[in-house]
Design a protein around this motif. Structure first.
Motif, PDB file in Angstrom:
ATOM      1  N   MET A  75       0.830  -1.199   0.000  1.00  0.00           N
ATOM      2  CA  MET A  75       0.000   0.000   0.000  1.00  0.00           C
ATOM      3  C   MET A  75       0.870   1.258   0.000  1.00  0.00           C
ATOM      4  N   ARG A  76       2.004   1.218   0.690  1.00  0.00           N
ATOM      5  CA  ARG A  76       2.909   2.357   0.656  1.00  0.00           C
ATOM      6  C   ARG A  76       3.471   2.539  -0.744  1.00  0.00           C
ATOM      7  N   LEU A  77       3.780   1.422  -1.409  1.00  0.00           N
ATOM      8  CA  LEU A  77       4.233   1.520  -2.790  1.00  0.00           C
ATOM      9  C   LEU A  77       3.171   2.155  -3.675  1.00  0.00           C
ATOM     10  N   TYR A  78       1.929   1.743  -3.469  1.00  0.00           N
ATOM     11  CA  TYR A  78       0.834   2.283  -4.273  1.00  0.00           C
ATOM     12  C   TYR A  78       0.686   3.784  -4.032  1.00  0.00           C
ATOM     13  N   ASP A  79       0.807   4.196  -2.778  1.00  0.00           N
ATOM     14  CA  ASP A  79       0.648   5.608  -2.439  1.00  0.00           C
ATOM     15  C   ASP A  79       1.789   6.471  -2.972  1.00  0.00           C
ATOM     16  N   LEU A  80       2.912   5.855  -3.336  1.00  0.00           N
ATOM     17  CA  LEU A  80       4.025   6.621  -3.899  1.00  0.00           C
ATOM     18  C   LEU A  80       3.753   7.087  -5.318  1.00  0.00           C
ATOM     19  N   ARG A  81       2.629   6.650  -5.853  1.00  0.00           N
ATOM     20  CA  ARG A  81       2.244   7.033  -7.218  1.00  0.00           C
ATOM     21  C   ARG A  81       3.301   6.607  -8.227  1.00  0.00           C
ATOM     22  N   LEU A  82       3.780   5.390  -8.027  1.00  0.00           N
ATOM     23  CA  LEU A  82       4.606   4.783  -9.056  1.00  0.00           C
ATOM     24  C   LEU A  82       3.738   4.547 -10.278  1.00  0.00           C
ATOM     25  N   LEU A 100       9.371   5.100 -11.780  1.00  0.00           N
ATOM     26  CA  LEU A 100       9.512   6.399 -11.133  1.00  0.00           C
ATOM     27  C   LEU A 100       9.008   7.518 -12.037  1.00  0.00           C
ATOM     28  N   ASP A 101       8.650   8.652 -11.400  1.00  0.00           N
ATOM     29  CA  ASP A 101       8.114   9.799 -12.125  1.00  0.00           C
ATOM     30  C   ASP A 101       9.221  10.845 -12.290  1.00  0.00           C
ATOM     31  N   TYR A 102       9.900  10.805 -13.436  1.00  0.00           N
ATOM     32  CA  TYR A 102      10.990  11.746 -13.690  1.00  0.00           C
ATOM     33  C   TYR A 102      10.474  13.103 -14.157  1.00  0.00           C
ATOM     34  N   ASP A 104       8.295  14.873 -12.497  1.00  0.00           N
ATOM     35  CA  ASP A 104       7.982  15.664 -11.304  1.00  0.00           C
ATOM     36  C   ASP A 104       9.140  15.497 -10.323  1.00  0.00           C
ATOM     37  N   PRO A 105      10.116  16.423 -10.332  1.00  0.00           N
ATOM     38  CA  PRO A 105      11.299  16.263  -9.477  1.00  0.00           C
ATOM     39  C   PRO A 105      10.972  16.139  -7.995  1.00  0.00           C
ATOM     40  N   ALA A 106       9.974  16.880  -7.525  1.00  0.00           N
ATOM     41  CA  ALA A 106       9.620  16.807  -6.105  1.00  0.00           C
ATOM     42  C   ALA A 106       9.076  15.426  -5.759  1.00  0.00           C
ATOM     43  N   LEU A 107       8.177  14.904  -6.607  1.00  0.00           N
ATOM     44  CA  LEU A 107       7.626  13.570  -6.374  1.00  0.00           C
ATOM     45  C   LEU A 107       8.717  12.513  -6.507  1.00  0.00           C
ATOM     46  N   LEU A 108       9.604  12.693  -7.473  1.00  0.00           N
ATOM     47  CA  LEU A 108      10.698  11.738  -7.663  1.00  0.00           C
ATOM     48  C   LEU A 108      11.559  11.646  -6.406  1.00  0.00           C
ATOM     49  N   ALA A 109      11.816  12.783  -5.766  1.00  0.00           N
ATOM     50  CA  ALA A 109      12.616  12.777  -4.537  1.00  0.00           C
ATOM     51  C   ALA A 109      11.889  12.029  -3.427  1.00  0.00           C
ATOM     52  N   VAL A 110      10.572  12.224  -3.331  1.00  0.00           N
ATOM     53  CA  VAL A 110       9.782  11.512  -2.327  1.00  0.00           C
ATOM     54  C   VAL A 110       9.812  10.011  -2.598  1.00  0.00           C
ATOM     55  N   GLN A 111       9.650   9.637  -3.850  1.00  0.00           N
ATOM     56  CA  GLN A 111       9.656   8.216  -4.210  1.00  0.00           C
ATOM     57  C   GLN A 111      10.999   7.569  -3.862  1.00  0.00           C
ATOM     58  N   ARG A 112      12.078   8.221  -4.205  1.00  0.00           N
ATOM     59  CA  ARG A 112      13.388   7.634  -3.945  1.00  0.00           C
ATOM     60  C   ARG A 112      13.674   7.532  -2.453  1.00  0.00           C
ATOM     61  N   ALA A 113      13.269   8.546  -1.688  1.00  0.00           N
ATOM     62  CA  ALA A 113      13.490   8.501  -0.243  1.00  0.00           C
ATOM     63  C   ALA A 113      12.694   7.364   0.388  1.00  0.00           C
ATOM     64  N   ALA A 114      11.448   7.195  -0.038  1.00  0.00           N
ATOM     65  CA  ALA A 114      10.615   6.132   0.522  1.00  0.00           C
ATOM     66  C   ALA A 114      11.142   4.762   0.138  1.00  0.00           C
TER      67      ALA A 114
END
Length: 370
Positions: A75-82, A100-102, A104-114
């Motif tokens: 569910m956390r993966l799903y919420d990352l909007r991959l 990953l969403d390249y 949207d740099p802000a979202l990409l940073a959130v995805q990578r951190a998570a």
């Protein structure tokens, strides 16, 4: 990728056998993790006919070295909007970077951190579609090194086989649902059934019969069981089954199975319609216990079907259980005169000619199934 005996033993055969596991495909997933060198993995299975709020089936698997680690949080993966799982092209293996969403740099940073927090350094994603029956998503994760080309090829090669196994699983689930429906209705009526061959060998028994009867392994060592009964009862069963299978002496037999508990078994020649190949029973045995529906449920059904008031329905329910009118009315707090007036309205609304006819109508209607 060449098909090997190891593929058959470790992946394809477990897929076939996995449809009978609960949850399904456990051995297949463990073997796939081992073959691909994955550290952790999960598979999500969603059925096309599932309710909108029904949670999908999720099978988590970890390699022995990661046995103490928490399962992947899908569910956390799903919420990352991959890249949305439903949009993945079936049977194509995706690398983590492709998810990953390249843009949207802000979202990409959130995805990578998570993902780093979840220790997902390397991953492969695979969607398998079984047409309009089911979908499955496989996610395999490694920590230090990326997956080899051989591991990715293994995932791709099993995709069509997993799709076939999913279609079989959905068909089997439908059959199980039909069986559960029939067994639930029979259990509400206190009915149990067994299927037997001409020699009184028990080929199958429903849960009600299993609970009420005793069974023994077939002394001859073949498939099936025997009823655990006294020798004279066993002989009567064998004789009756043999005669019914040959079509001799009428359509039914009744054999008293347990005199102490008053259990009788009605035997009739089997008339089941079964698709081939099938081992066909020749005799069906039916038993019934004294079971009635809960009074409030039966009354509610009578009220809905015949337009009775709540008090009339409660009185009709009590009368259908064989209680005399006056006694039934007194138990419901009715005077004798009121009970008689209610009974007239009950007969008028149901069309019953009297209490005996009312009992017949109730027992052959929906109330016993409430």
């Amino acid at each position: 990728m060449a098909f090997t005996s190891a593929d058959q033993r470790e992946l394809y055969l477990p897929l076939i056998e996995g449809i009978h596991e609960t949850p399904p495909f456990g051995l297949f997933m463990r073997n796939l993790v081992a073959r691909t060198g994955a550290r952790r993995a999960f598979m999500i299975v969603t059925l096309a006919n599932a309710a909108p709020d029904q949670q999908p089936a999720v099978l988590h698997v970890a390699a022995p070295r990661a046995a103490q680690e928490p399962p992947l949080d899908y569910m956390r993966l799903y919420d990352l909007r991959l890249h949305r799982f439903g949009a993945l092209r079936p049977e194509r293996v995706y690398a983590l970077d492709e998810m990953l969403d390249y843009d949207d740099p802000a979202l990409l940073a959130v995805q990578r951190a998570a993902l780093a927090d979840m220790e997902m350094r390397h991953a492969r994603f695979l969607r398998v579609s079984a047409g309009d029956a089911a979908d499955a998503w496989l996610v395999l994760v490694r920590l230090r090194e990326d997956f080899s080309a051989s591991a990715v090829a293994t995932m791709a090669s099993i995709a069509p086989h997993l799709a076939s196994a999913l279609r079989t699983l959905v068909a089997l689930t439908g059959q199980r649902l039909q069986t559960a429906l029939a067994q639930s209705a029979l259990a509400r009526l206190g009915i149990g059934q067994i299927a037997m061959d001409a020699g009184a060998r028990v080929m199958a028994a429903d849960p009600q019969a299993e609970a009420l009867l005793g069974f023994l392994p077939d002394p001859a060592g073949g498939a099936g069981r025997r009823l655990q009964v006294l020798p004279d009862v066993a002989r009567a069963l064998e004789r009756s089954c043999a005669e019914l299978a040959r079509g001799e002496g009428g359509a039914v037999r009744v054999v008293r199975i347990d005199a102490r508990r008053g259990i009788d078994l009605l035997l009739r020649r089997a008339d089941l319609s079964l698709a081939e190949p099938a081992a066909r029973p020749q005799v069906i045995g039916v038993l019934r216990t004294e079971r009635r529906e809960e009074a409030p449920d039966g009354a509610a059904a009578l009220q809905a079907v015949h337009g009775l008031s709540a008090r009339e329905a409660a009185l009709a329910q009590a009368m259908s259980c064989g209680e005399p009118l006056v006694e039934a009315g007194l138990e419901l707090g009715l005077t004798v005169e009121t009970a008689r007036n209610y009974s007239k309205r009950i007969y008028g609304k149901t069309g019953a000619a009297g209490q005996a006819d009312l009992v017949r109508m109730v027992l052959t209607g929906l109330a016993p199934l409430a």
